[in-house]
Each structure stands twice: as structure tokens, then as C-alpha cells.
Design an enzyme around this catalytic site. Sequence first.
Site, PDB file in Angstrom:
ATOM      1  N   ARG A 120       3.437  -6.980  -7.071  1.00  0.00           N
ATOM      2  CA  ARG A 120       2.164  -7.349  -6.429  1.00  0.00           C
ATOM      3  C   ARG A 120       1.164  -7.946  -7.436  1.00  0.00           C
ATOM      4  O   ARG A 120       1.169  -7.589  -8.613  1.00  0.00           O
ATOM      5  CB  ARG A 120       1.594  -6.141  -5.687  1.00  0.00           C
ATOM      6  CG  ARG A 120       2.529  -5.752  -4.556  1.00  0.00           C
ATOM      7  CD  ARG A 120       2.029  -4.578  -3.765  1.00  0.00           C
ATOM      8  NE  ARG A 120       0.803  -4.894  -3.038  1.00  0.00           N
ATOM      9  CZ  ARG A 120       0.082  -3.985  -2.399  1.00  0.00           C
ATOM     10  NH1 ARG A 120       0.461  -2.713  -2.419  1.00  0.00           N
ATOM     11  NH2 ARG A 120      -1.011  -4.331  -1.763  1.00  0.00           N
ATOM     12  N   ASP A 309      -4.507  -4.063   7.742  1.00  0.00           N
ATOM     13  CA  ASP A 309      -3.374  -3.136   7.691  1.00  0.00           C
ATOM     14  C   ASP A 309      -2.786  -2.860   9.083  1.00  0.00           C
ATOM     15  O   ASP A 309      -1.708  -2.297   9.198  1.00  0.00           O
ATOM     16  CB  ASP A 309      -3.801  -1.812   7.048  1.00  0.00           C
ATOM     17  CG  ASP A 309      -4.128  -1.981   5.564  1.00  0.00           C
ATOM     18  OD1 ASP A 309      -3.665  -2.981   4.964  1.00  0.00           O
ATOM     19  OD2 ASP A 309      -4.843  -1.132   5.012  1.00  0.00           O
TER      20      ASP A 309
HETATM   21  C1  S3P Z   1      -7.518  -0.956   0.543  1.00  0.00           C
HETATM   22  C2  S3P Z   1      -7.838  -2.278   0.667  1.00  0.00           C
HETATM   23  C3  S3P Z   1      -6.956  -3.267   1.340  1.00  0.00           C
HETATM   24  C4  S3P Z   1      -5.936  -2.575   2.220  1.00  0.00           C
HETATM   25  C5  S3P Z   1      -5.259  -1.433   1.507  1.00  0.00           C
HETATM   26  C6  S3P Z   1      -6.292  -0.385   1.111  1.00  0.00           C
HETATM   27  C7  S3P Z   1      -8.460  -0.066  -0.172  1.00  0.00           C
HETATM   28  O1  S3P Z   1      -6.271  -4.001   0.350  1.00  0.00           O
HETATM   29  O2  S3P Z   1      -4.978  -3.502   2.666  1.00  0.00           O
HETATM   30  O3  S3P Z   1      -4.301  -0.827   2.346  1.00  0.00           O
HETATM   31  O4  S3P Z   1      -8.337   1.173  -0.059  1.00  0.00           O
HETATM   32  O5  S3P Z   1      -9.346  -0.588  -0.846  1.00  0.00           O
HETATM   33  P1  S3P Z   1      -6.931  -5.280  -0.389  1.00  0.00           P
HETATM   34  O6  S3P Z   1      -8.061  -4.816  -1.218  1.00  0.00           O
HETATM   35  O7  S3P Z   1      -5.812  -5.855  -1.203  1.00  0.00           O
HETATM   36  O8  S3P Z   1      -7.371  -6.181   0.712  1.00  0.00           O
END
Ligand code: S3P
Length: 422
Positions: A120, A309
Site C-alpha cells: 500500500r 469503506d
Molecule cells: C481510516 C481512513 C480511511 C478508511 C480506513 C480508516 C481512518 O482511509 O478507508 O478504513 O481510520 O483514518 P484513508 O485515510 O486512506 O482514506
Amino acid sequence: MRFVTVARSTPLRGEVTVPSDKSITHRAYLFSAISEETSEVRNPLLGEDCERSLSAVKRLGCSVTRDPNGTVLIVPGPLRSSSDPIDCGNSGTTIRLLAGIVAGWGLNATLTGDESLSRRPMRRIAEPLRLMGAIVDGDTPPLRLSSGTLNGIDYTSPVASAQVKSCVLLAGLRARGETWVREPSLSRDHTERMLEGAGVKIMRGKKGIGVAAGSQPRRIDCRVPGDISSAAFWMVAAAVVAGSRVSLRSVGINPTRTGVLVALEQAGLDVKVGNERWESGEPVADIEVGSGPGIGMTLDGPLIPRLIDEIPVLAVLATQLSGETVIRDARELRVKETDRIKTVTEGLRQMGAKIEPTDDGMVIEGPTPLRGGAIDATGDHRIAMAFAVAGLVAEGETQILAADSIQTSYPGFFEDLRSLQK
Ligand code: S3P
């Protein structure tokens, strides 16, 4: 659990208290490490991802105890570097937020992850941290951070990501001057709320969200509400399994997370939100969903970060709605635990859905009957649960391969399913 089998379901009826919010639990643990006093986290999520954040906090020198009813007490250490790598497992939130703390506090540490996390993108946090003066080696895990002195920045993130925003703000707490983060549209704001609740001054203005140097949380005192991302599986299950009515108790309804409710409303489904109240600075409600026919949805623009999500399970819903559902502006799906545009479209096609991937989303034509089969969840918890929901309306049996990943965010998923089928 190597695979699980799901059969076509009888109506789902009853009440579920969904597991605690994953994003809030991560933050409560990680922010306790940088607090002045002992923190208390009640009702935390016991999933694998959050346990990674808790072990990281221990590795940085905090002492952690868990009482018999699950409350976690965290006594902050003096934070210390870690000579052994800190394994963040499958958790993007752990690695990205932790990187902000490690960089801000001038520690040395190597942050690693499992096979999925190691693929990632970390450049999105490495770049702003480098601009602040941090020494970060690696654009994918392992990330090697070495101590440096940071200066505040005014950063425009190319993606609406709460993990990026949180990482930069956390580093900013220890950088010289002010640190500002702007994002293309508002991502979840649990970091801002929790830090503010613990006495940190959060600035909001034309420049986005800002923090000033030297600000530190007093202590985290938090009762974690239910996770709307976990509740979404039962919302969709109740909507698609004929004759269902499900109540979900104490679900977080922070407006930066409620895109799924907007989507269900667009589809014309029977959703009731009631008993609204506050828990530890976050709005909470009970949500009731009943089955019914619905129409196709258009999910795009600033709505996307509010339901990012939930897109896998909303795609399952779309196969049962009349007409076309269009999902766009969701390229971020490609860099989640799996490439979720690919895993969702391939799996649903295999089950008989009319679904086309696009560069930044998908187009689904419904309603189509689904048929069971063997679906490889490829170690992605939300894919495994989305296909388990699809299996509830599919003809025959659906086998979900590599379903162990459900432990990441919803260890009691199948117990809750069985309780709704009684
Ligand atoms: C999250 C932010 C989101 C989300 C992840 C949890 C967080 O990701 O998809 O499941 O807890 O800050 P991104 O910051 O990559 O958008």
C-alpha cells in the site's frame, strides 16, 4: 477458519450491537501514547487491526492494562525509539498515524506490515513528513523513520484521506510553528474531535485544519461508539433479504461517516435513525432498516470519502436495486486492503451480477438474481463480509475463501448473523 459457507437466508429479524468503531479505537490508543496523563478507553474494538496500534503504543514505552470488562488503561511513557521493527499487520491506520507520531517525536523506528500493507502507498505520508524535515526511507512498508527536527507546513493533500491528514497533524504537534492540512473534500474527522476533546487547539480556516506546535492532549477519556462501517453490512442485509427488519444499537453517526445512510435514502429504502445522543464527542444513534425494493444510486464527489469503506457492500445492494447504480470518484478503492474495484467486480460478476469496473468506480445494472459459488476474499475483511451478505440472497451456497480476515474489524460477524436468523 479457512472458508465459511453462507446459504440463502430466512428473514433477518432482531437487534445487533455492532462492534466498536475501528477508526476511533485506533486513535484513542495512539493518542494516549502522546498524552500527558493516564488515558482510559472504554468499549474498544477487539479486532486485530486495533490490537496492532495497542502493541505499537507499548513498544513506544507506554504501559497498558486491560480490566475484565475490556476497558484499556494506558500510562504514557517517556516515548522511546524502537530497535526492533514495529509490525503494523494489515492496518493502514496504524502505520500512517504511527508514522506521524514517530516523526513528530523525533524517534527512530522501522514500521512494517503484512503482505497487503506492504503493497500500500506510503508516499502520501512520507512526502509531507519529508517536507517537514523528517527522514523517511521507503514509499511502501517497511518505512524507516529516523529522528529529525520538524518544521510546520501548509500542505495540500492530493487525496481526501483521514490517515494522511491525521499523520501530518500529529507530526505538527511537535513541529516548529503551525501545521495546516487541506484536502480535496472532507475525510473523517475523528482525529480533530478527539484531540480537541483532550484540550488540543485545532484551528479551522481557509487553510484547512491546523495545529500549533507544542500542543499535547491531556488524556484520552473515551467510550468508543459502534462502527457504522460494520453496521452497514446489516443495513444492506436487512434491505435485500425479503421480510427482514433489523435494529442496530449505538451506531456512530459522525457526518463524515454517514454516506451509507445517504446512499440508502437515495435508493428509497426504509431506514429510521432515532434516539440520537452524544458519546465522547461523537454523535450516536439507533438505526432500523427494513427490506424493500429500491432504485439505483449515484455515488460520487464529496459523498465518496463519507462511504469509502462501505462501497463493497453497497455494490452488493446495487445488484438488487432497479436500474443503474453509478459509483465514480472512488479511485482510492484501488489502494485499500485489496484493489476493491477489482475484487468487487470480479466476485459479483462470478455470482451473476451485471457489473462493469471503471477507472475510478463501477457501474451496476439491477436487479439481477445472484448465484452462489466460491468467492476468494483474498484476505480483505470488508470483501469477505460483503460477499457473505451477497450469499444471503444468492441461490445455492456461497463459500467465502480466506474469510479469516473478518477478525480485523468484526470478530463476531457470523454470531451476529446467526442471532438475526433465529
Ligand atoms: C481510516 C481512513 C480511511 C478508511 C480506513 C480508516 C481512518 O482511509 O478507508 O478504513 O481510520 O483514518 P484513508 O485515510 O486512506 O482514506
